[in-house]
Structures are given as C-alpha cells and as structure tokens.
Design a protein around this motif. Structure first.
Motif, PDB file in Angstrom:
ATOM      1  N   LEU A  11       0.833  -1.201   0.000  1.00 59.34           N
ATOM      2  CA  LEU A  11       0.000   0.000   0.000  1.00 59.34           C
ATOM      3  C   LEU A  11       0.867   1.251   0.000  1.00 59.34           C
ATOM      4  CD1 LEU A  11      -2.772  -0.814   2.639  1.00 59.34           C
ATOM      5  CD2 LEU A  11      -2.775  -1.291   0.190  1.00 59.34           C
ATOM      6  N   VAL A  12       0.490   2.207  -0.833  1.00 54.06           N
ATOM      7  CA  VAL A  12       1.166   3.504  -0.798  1.00 54.06           C
ATOM      8  C   VAL A  12       0.633   4.273   0.407  1.00 54.06           C
ATOM      9  CG1 VAL A  12       1.469   3.489  -3.296  1.00 54.06           C
ATOM     10  CG2 VAL A  12      -0.542   4.602  -2.301  1.00 54.06           C
ATOM     11  N   PRO A  13       1.321   5.341   0.839  1.00 54.19           N
ATOM     12  CA  PRO A  13       0.881   6.063   2.046  1.00 54.19           C
ATOM     13  C   PRO A  13      -0.572   6.521   2.005  1.00 54.19           C
ATOM     14  CG  PRO A  13       3.117   6.703   1.491  1.00 54.19           C
ATOM     15  CD  PRO A  13       2.647   5.816   0.374  1.00 54.19           C
ATOM     16  N   ASP A  14      -1.048   7.016   0.857  1.00 59.25           N
ATOM     17  CA  ASP A  14      -2.446   7.456   0.784  1.00 59.25           C
ATOM     18  C   ASP A  14      -3.407   6.297   1.031  1.00 59.25           C
ATOM     19  OD1 ASP A  14      -1.682  10.034   0.318  1.00 59.25           O
ATOM     20  OD2 ASP A  14      -2.145  10.025  -1.832  1.00 59.25           O
ATOM     21  N   GLN A  15      -3.070   5.121   0.519  1.00 56.44           N
ATOM     22  CA  GLN A  15      -3.930   3.953   0.733  1.00 56.44           C
ATOM     23  C   GLN A  15      -3.900   3.514   2.194  1.00 56.44           C
ATOM     24  OE1 GLN A  15      -2.097   1.421  -2.282  1.00 56.44           O
ATOM     25  NE2 GLN A  15      -3.972   1.525  -3.517  1.00 56.44           N
ATOM     26  N   GLN A  16      -2.745   3.597   2.817  1.00 55.02           N
ATOM     27  CA  GLN A  16      -2.667   3.266   4.238  1.00 55.02           C
ATOM     28  C   GLN A  16      -3.563   4.194   5.054  1.00 55.02           C
ATOM     29  OE1 GLN A  16       1.436   2.775   5.695  1.00 55.02           O
ATOM     30  NE2 GLN A  16       2.083   2.514   3.572  1.00 55.02           N
ATOM     31  N   GLN A  17      -3.601   5.470   4.672  1.00 49.60           N
ATOM     32  CA  GLN A  17      -4.433   6.426   5.393  1.00 49.60           C
ATOM     33  C   GLN A  17      -5.914   6.147   5.168  1.00 49.60           C
ATOM     34  OE1 GLN A  17      -3.129   8.633   7.595  1.00 49.60           O
ATOM     35  NE2 GLN A  17      -5.282   8.871   8.202  1.00 49.60           N
ATOM     36  N   THR A  74       7.814  -6.591   3.812  1.00 50.22           N
ATOM     37  CA  THR A  74       9.164  -6.035   3.918  1.00 50.22           C
ATOM     38  C   THR A  74       9.220  -4.551   3.585  1.00 50.22           C
ATOM     39  OG1 THR A  74       9.566  -6.795   1.658  1.00 50.22           O
ATOM     40  CG2 THR A  74      10.309  -8.218   3.457  1.00 50.22           C
ATOM     41  N   ALA A  75       8.429  -4.102   2.612  1.00 46.39           N
ATOM     42  CA  ALA A  75       8.523  -2.705   2.173  1.00 46.39           C
ATOM     43  C   ALA A  75       7.407  -1.840   2.738  1.00 46.39           C
ATOM     44  CB  ALA A  75       8.523  -2.640   0.650  1.00 46.39           C
ATOM     45  N   ALA A  76       6.168  -2.286   2.611  1.00 46.96           N
ATOM     46  CA  ALA A  76       5.015  -1.500   3.054  1.00 46.96           C
ATOM     47  C   ALA A  76       3.894  -2.462   3.416  1.00 46.96           C
ATOM     48  CB  ALA A  76       4.561  -0.544   1.946  1.00 46.96           C
ATOM     49  N   PRO A  77       2.952  -2.031   4.265  1.00 46.62           N
ATOM     50  CA  PRO A  77       1.858  -2.932   4.639  1.00 46.62           C
ATOM     51  C   PRO A  77       1.011  -3.318   3.427  1.00 46.62           C
ATOM     52  CG  PRO A  77       1.887  -0.971   6.030  1.00 46.62           C
ATOM     53  CD  PRO A  77       2.853  -0.730   4.924  1.00 46.62           C
TER      54      PRO A  77
END
Length: 410
Positions: A11-17, A74-77
């Motif tokens: 997930l990119v940061p916007d998707q995590q938010q 490893t990289a992002a959730p």
C-alpha cells in the motif's frame, strides 16, 4: 493456501491512510465482508427453483464472512484476508446428497487435503474443512420444519485454521431463512420527470443509494457475487430471471474451492478489493455539496459496502445487514422527500417507510445499462402511484441539481 492471503500488496501512504480512516468500526465493522443467500424450492419460487410437486423441497444456504486487515511486509503494509469462513448447506433427496458426498471426497483428494484423525475434518495448509451429514438437520428440528421423506442434508464449513465461528455467526443464515422468501413489490404507476428540479420544492430531503452508484465507480454489480458463489445459473449481464442452483449435484462451488482454493479465493476477495481501490464518484461529491448546502439532511442511507459515501465526507446509515430483517433508519424530522439513487428494489423497506412518513419518493435510475454497445432495460421493481422517476445517471442528474440550486440561491 496461506492465511493471511494478500489482497492488495504494498500500500502507498495514501492507501494506508484510507484504511486507517475509513475501514475501522464506524457504523459497522467495515473490515468484515459478509453475505448470505438462502434458496428454497417451493411453489412460490417455481419459476426459478423448478418446483413441480410437494416433494420438491431442495434447499441451498451459503454464508460467507471474511475479515481483512493490514499485514506487514518487507517494504510496506498490505491488505490481507486474515479470517476466511464459508458455510454451505444442501438439503436434497438422499441419492443426490450421496452423490454430493462422493464428489466432495473426490475434490478433497484432488485438492491435496489431508484427513485429520477421527474423520470429518480435513486440512490444507492454513485452511480446514469440516463435513457433517444429517438425516434431520438440527436447525430444522429446532424450528419445526419438515422436509419430505427421503431428504437428507449435508453441511460443509471451510475456514482458516485459527478461526472458530461463534454461535451467533453460525446461527445467522438460519435466522435469515426463518424470515421466509421475499415477495417482489408490485409496481404502481409513477410519474416520469425529466430531471431532479422537483426537489427544489421538496427541501430538505434524504437520500438512499444502491449499487448503481458503485457501478459508476467501477465496482462490479452485485450479480457478480451470484456468479462467484453460483447462486443462480447467471453468466453475463442479461437482466432476466435466472434459475436457482439447488441440486448439490449441479453445484460447482465446493469443487472449485476444494480443488483450487487459491484461485477461488482470488474471486472471493475481488469485490472487497474493488471497493477499496475505487474512488468517490462525481455523484458522491455532488451529494456532499447538497449536504453542505443544507438541502440534503441525515446520513446517506446506503445498501453498499464500498464506503464511498464516507470517503466523500458523508455519514452512512448501513442497510445491508443480516441481523435485522428491516434495519433501523435514521429519519430526520421535517425531511420532505426521499431521493433513491441507483437502487433496483426496496428490499429493506426504506421507501415504504418513507411513504408512511408522508415523504415524496423520487427515484433516480436509468432503468437499464449499456453492455457491448447495447442498452439492456432493467426497470425498477416497485415504484408506486405518486412516486416520481427520473431516468438518468447519478453523475449527470445530481450535478445538474447542484447547479440549479446554486443558480436559485443567486
């Protein structure tokens, strides 16, 4: 199959938010996806169930309940399927159930499932499958239901190994069955209107939305779930009456799950995946403008699980519940109309209750859809005398209403 099963990776940061902001508990646990179908063979459903005589009483119940969550990588959730629960109950003549039993054993073998000591339980990596046969189903005995002589039932429960469905979850589809079949509304003679300008004199109003607004966002229509779970023989987009899948010998769902669980799970999660990746549509933003201007009051009464109204900044009153046959609605005193957007039928009796409150019911629906360059008619099920129907898309008609009310305000 491994659990968690990755649905959307990295997930990119916007998707995590988006996940953290909109997929918590709110008006419901939005990280849970759930569906129930009960199909019965009886005189009232003869056209779709094939009922011909009193000893035709086949029954098929499907209940799925999936939990999603953030999974570290490893990289992002990622978003992963963390709990899987699928329940399938078939009741049919004994010879069909016996053939169903044999087919299940063949599918378990083909899928590489291992039988646990004691029988009736199989495992395959992070999944478990339990099979139970009944001469008289305990739920029928408890409810006083009687199936014809010679009928048997077979239950299959497929779940992630760490998930144990609580009694309330196991009971839910049987509670739904006890409510009986839904009889379609008889349509009256509504009045056609060219646009939504009538709402200028019916302010403030409330709104109920259906899957038409989801389809505008690129989310598959709900009949896609019927295809995935083999609820009917429907394949494709033709809006006609489709025959129920009732005989277990003609039901491919469990074979698909047991022989290729990874591939079938990719289908199971595609609706949730599409909902998460979708963005609020112009229609949703138009509703937000109407809300901010005070023309629209109360929460968005929604039959959708896509959370798009919430992501547009609107409160939601969620109707697609299985613990209430007629879910509560948050009505606003003084609201003069109910605008119904992209909803084919009044399954939760929201429109009927609005009429009883003296509200004008206004439908916004193109009453059909385009497929392969051809418009496929799909009329509303039950608009009544005195209702108003605007045949247009949500995006165009709601934006036109916003512009009209702005002009009137100067």
């Amino acid at each position: 199959m491994d659990i968690p099963y990755i649905v959307i990776d990295q997930l990119v940061p916007d998707q995590q938010q988006v996940w953290k902001t909109y997929f918590g508990d709110a008006d419901r646990p939005r990280y849970i996806e759930e569906g129930i179908w009960r199909r019965t063979q009886e005189k009232a459903t003869a056209g779709q169930s094939g009922w011909a005589a009193s000893d035709d009483a086949r029954r098929r119940i499907i209940h799925y309940r999936y939990r999603y969550g953030l999974v570290p990588t490893t990289a992002a959730p990622a978003i992963g399927l963390t709990d899987l629960y699928l329940y399938h109950s078939a009741s049919a003549p004994a010879d069909e159930v016996a053939a169903h039993h044999d087919a299940l054993w063949d599918s378990l073998a083909a899928g590489g499932w291992k039988e646990a000591p004691g029988g009736f339980l199989w495992t395959r990596r992070d999944l478990k499958c339990r099979i139970t046969e009944h001469d008289v189903h305990p739920q029928d005995a408890s409810a006083g239901r009687t199936l014809p002589a010679g009928y048997r039932s077979l239950d299959v429960q497929i779940a992630s190994v760490s998930y144990a469905p609580p009694p309330a979850v196991r009971q839910l589809p049987w509670n739904v069955l006890s409510t009986g079949i839904r009889f379609k509304d008889r349509p009256g003679t509504p009045t056609r209107v060219p646009d939504l300008s009538v709402l200028a004199n019916l302010r403030p109003f409330q709104v109920e939305i259906g899957c038409g607004t989801s389809v505008e966002a690129g989310i598959p229509p709900l009949h896609r779930l019927h295809e995935i779970y083999r609820v009917t023989d429907r394949q494709g987009h033709e809006p006609r009456e489709h025959r129920f899948t009732l005989s277990p010998t003609a039901d491919p769902l469990l074979h698909e799950v047991l022989t290729e669980p990874e591939e079938k799970t990719a289908e199971f999660v595609e609706m949730f995946r599409a909902c998460f990746l979708a963005e609020p549509t112009p229609a949703m933003w138009a509703l937000k403008e109407l809300k901010d201007a005070g023309h629209l009051v109360g929460p968005v009464i929604t039959n959708n699980f896509d959370v798009l109204a919430a992501r547009a900044g609107l409160d939601e009153c969620f109707m697609r519940r299985y613990d209430q046959a007629v879910p509560d609605v948050e009505w606003v005193d003084g609201a003069k109309a109910l605008l119904v957007v992209g909803l084919h039928a009044d399954r939760r009796k929201v429109q009927a209750r609005a009429r009883a409150r003296g509200m004008q019911v206004v439908y916004l629906d193109p009453e059909g859809f385009w497929h392969d360059g051809q418009f496929m008619p799909y009329p509303l099920e039950g608009p009544q005398d005195g209702d108003l129907v605007c045949r247009a898309t949500a995006a165009e008609a709601l934006r036109a209403l916003v512009n009209l009310l702005k002009q009137q305000a100067g």
